[in-house]
Write a protein that holds these residues in place. Structure first.
Motif: not given
Length: 474
Positions: A141, A179, A183, A216, A219-220, A222-223, A267
């Protein structure tokens, strides 16, 4: 001294899992037992502090509010008739703290996972593999973060590179950057908080309500945005070589709605459902719940559609390659496009399908290790792969950077020559005097030439007004 002054201070009530050593546990319960003997003394089992208990009894405490644990359930511990903590079997007294039964505390997902890990030796090996993959993740990363920042700087700094294609690339890079940043923040925080030498009550992202869920969720988001911009990359590439899905100029409003707006709605819906129906600390194990398909379903769809785009692109390019060509240059361009399309395979989200598969924790440590390291490498270094093909290995970007460095080098050489000439002039007195003489002579010649030009212009002006030649010569 008054009697009130001799009273001990009121003891603060602590939760069993907040005490972190056997000495602290014994000290905390030093005045807790006033019953008959024999009895089991207070003890710490490395997770919770157990109070003194009557012999021949079974004690229960609420399960600690850790990840993967249901705090509404209870853990159990048995005290033997002779005042010793019992082991896993009633006649096992090999350990002073005895055995604590936490089996009821585990969530079904975690219980199923622990059963699949196999024997104790296999569990230790697989936990070591998991720690190694976390180190690889941090490295991967970090490399992706550096690559994304450099690529974004290149695309934003050089105006020559700002076109429709790189505009889509920039949005994909930003989605990946979100992301990667979140992370890395979570992983670094976990590494700091979970250090053995850190204080017992250090709070981090994982044990801070709302903050943990927010991270979190980011994160989701961005993913999911990354997947949607990969879909837009495939759509744009397909439109270049085949009949466009949308006629007319490119609609960036539609692209922004697909790339940023739709992931936000998905999201938000997933976070709302998870908060209502999956009430565990920091939503532990949310990826194993059926609600996660609110996000995973569209991601799988993006991968499938991108595969169709890629197959269609290859079909068109191979058809052109087999057809007649007027010159070899066109054939070379087609071959290059085919190779580029094949390289795009990992960029359009196909590598993420490996991460969506169920982890083979039930297999041997060797198989589990191979799967873990390969998938971790592909996932954490995906930002580097995308930057290499879309930016670092791109011919247009390389030409622009070479031109930029040539200009910088030429300007540096020119400045060095001017500074060298100036320094040599002032270091040599004779050269300085000669330069002064030449400068004075040049000034006098220039002044003389200007006066001649002025006189000539005046004569022409006089003649033009009708004055005689003789008078003009005066």
């Amino acid at each position: 001294m008054n009697a009130s002054d001799e009273q001990e201070p009121v003891q603060v009530r602590l939760q069993p899992w907040s005490i972190k050593s056997n000495a602290s546990c014994v000290h905390y319960h030093r005045n807790s037992w006033d019953g008959s003997e024999p009895f089991c003394a207070a003890t710490f089992d490395n997770i919770m502090c157990w109070p003194p208990s009557e012999s021949g009894s079974t004690v229960k405490l609420p399960c600690p509010p850790f990840k993967g644990i249901d705090p509404s359930k209870f853990a159990y511990k048995s005290c033997s008739d002779d005042g010793r903590w019992s082991g896993k079997s009633p006649d096992d007294f090999s350990r002073p703290q005895g055995y604590t039964n936490y089996s009821n505390c585990f969530l079904p997902v975690l219980k199923n996972l622990l059963e699949k890990l196999g024997s104790d030796e296999e569990r230790k090996l697989k936990f070591m593999i998991a720690e190694g993959t976390r180190t690889m993740e941090l490295i991967g990363w970090s490399i992706s973060l550096l690559s994304l920042l450099v690529s974004l700087f290149i695309f934003f700094h050089f105006k020559k590179l700002q076109n429709h294609r790189t505009r889509i690339h920039r949005n994909l890079f930003v989605a990946m950057l979100i992301q990667v940043l979140v992370r890395l923040t979570v992983y670094v925080d976990q590494a700091i908080v979970r250090k053995p030498d850190v204080g017992d009550h250090r709070r981090g992202i994982d044990n801070t309500p709302v903050l943990c869920e927010t991270f979190y969720t980011m994160i989701e988001y961005g993913r999911t945005s990354m997947f949607m911009w990969m879909f837009i990359e495939g759509l744009y590439l397909n439109n270049l070589v085949s009949v466009p899905f949308f006629q007319g100029p490119i609609s960036y409003t539609l692209y922004y709605l697909l790339g940023w707006g739709l992931p936000m709605l998905m999201t938000a819906l997933w976070a709302l459902v998870t908060a209502i129906y999956h009430q565990t600390q920091c939503w532990w194990g949310y990826s194993f719940t059926p609600f996660y398909w609110v996000l995973e379903g569209p991601r799988f769809t993006v991968i499938a559609v991108n595969i169709l785009f890629l197959l269609n692109i290859l079909r068109i390019l191979i058809t052109k390659l087999r057809g007649p060509h007027e010159n070899p240059r066109e054939a070379a361009k087609v071959k290059k496009s085919v190779r580029a399309a094949l390289v795009l395979l990992p960029l359009l989200g196909i590598t993420n399908s490996f991460n969506m598969m169920t982890s083979p924790v039930h297999r041997s440590p060797l198989e589990f290790g191979l799967w873990s390291y390969i998938t971790t490498f592909l996932r954490s270094c995906q930002g580097l792969f995308v930057c290499c093909i879309y930016c670092f290995f791109n011919d247009e970007v390389k030409r622009t950077l070479r031109h930029f460095w040539r200009l910088k080098a030429a300007a540096r050489r020119g400045g060095r020559r001017r500074s060298t000439r100036t320094a040599s002039l002032f270091d040599n007195p004779s050269l300085l005097e000669l330069a002064r003489r030449e400068t004075g002579l040049a000034v006098r010649l220039h002044a003389s030439r200007d006066s001649q030009v002025t006189l000539s212009s005046g004569r022409r002006a006089v003649v033009g007004l009708g004055v005689g030649r003789e008078q003009a010569e005066l």
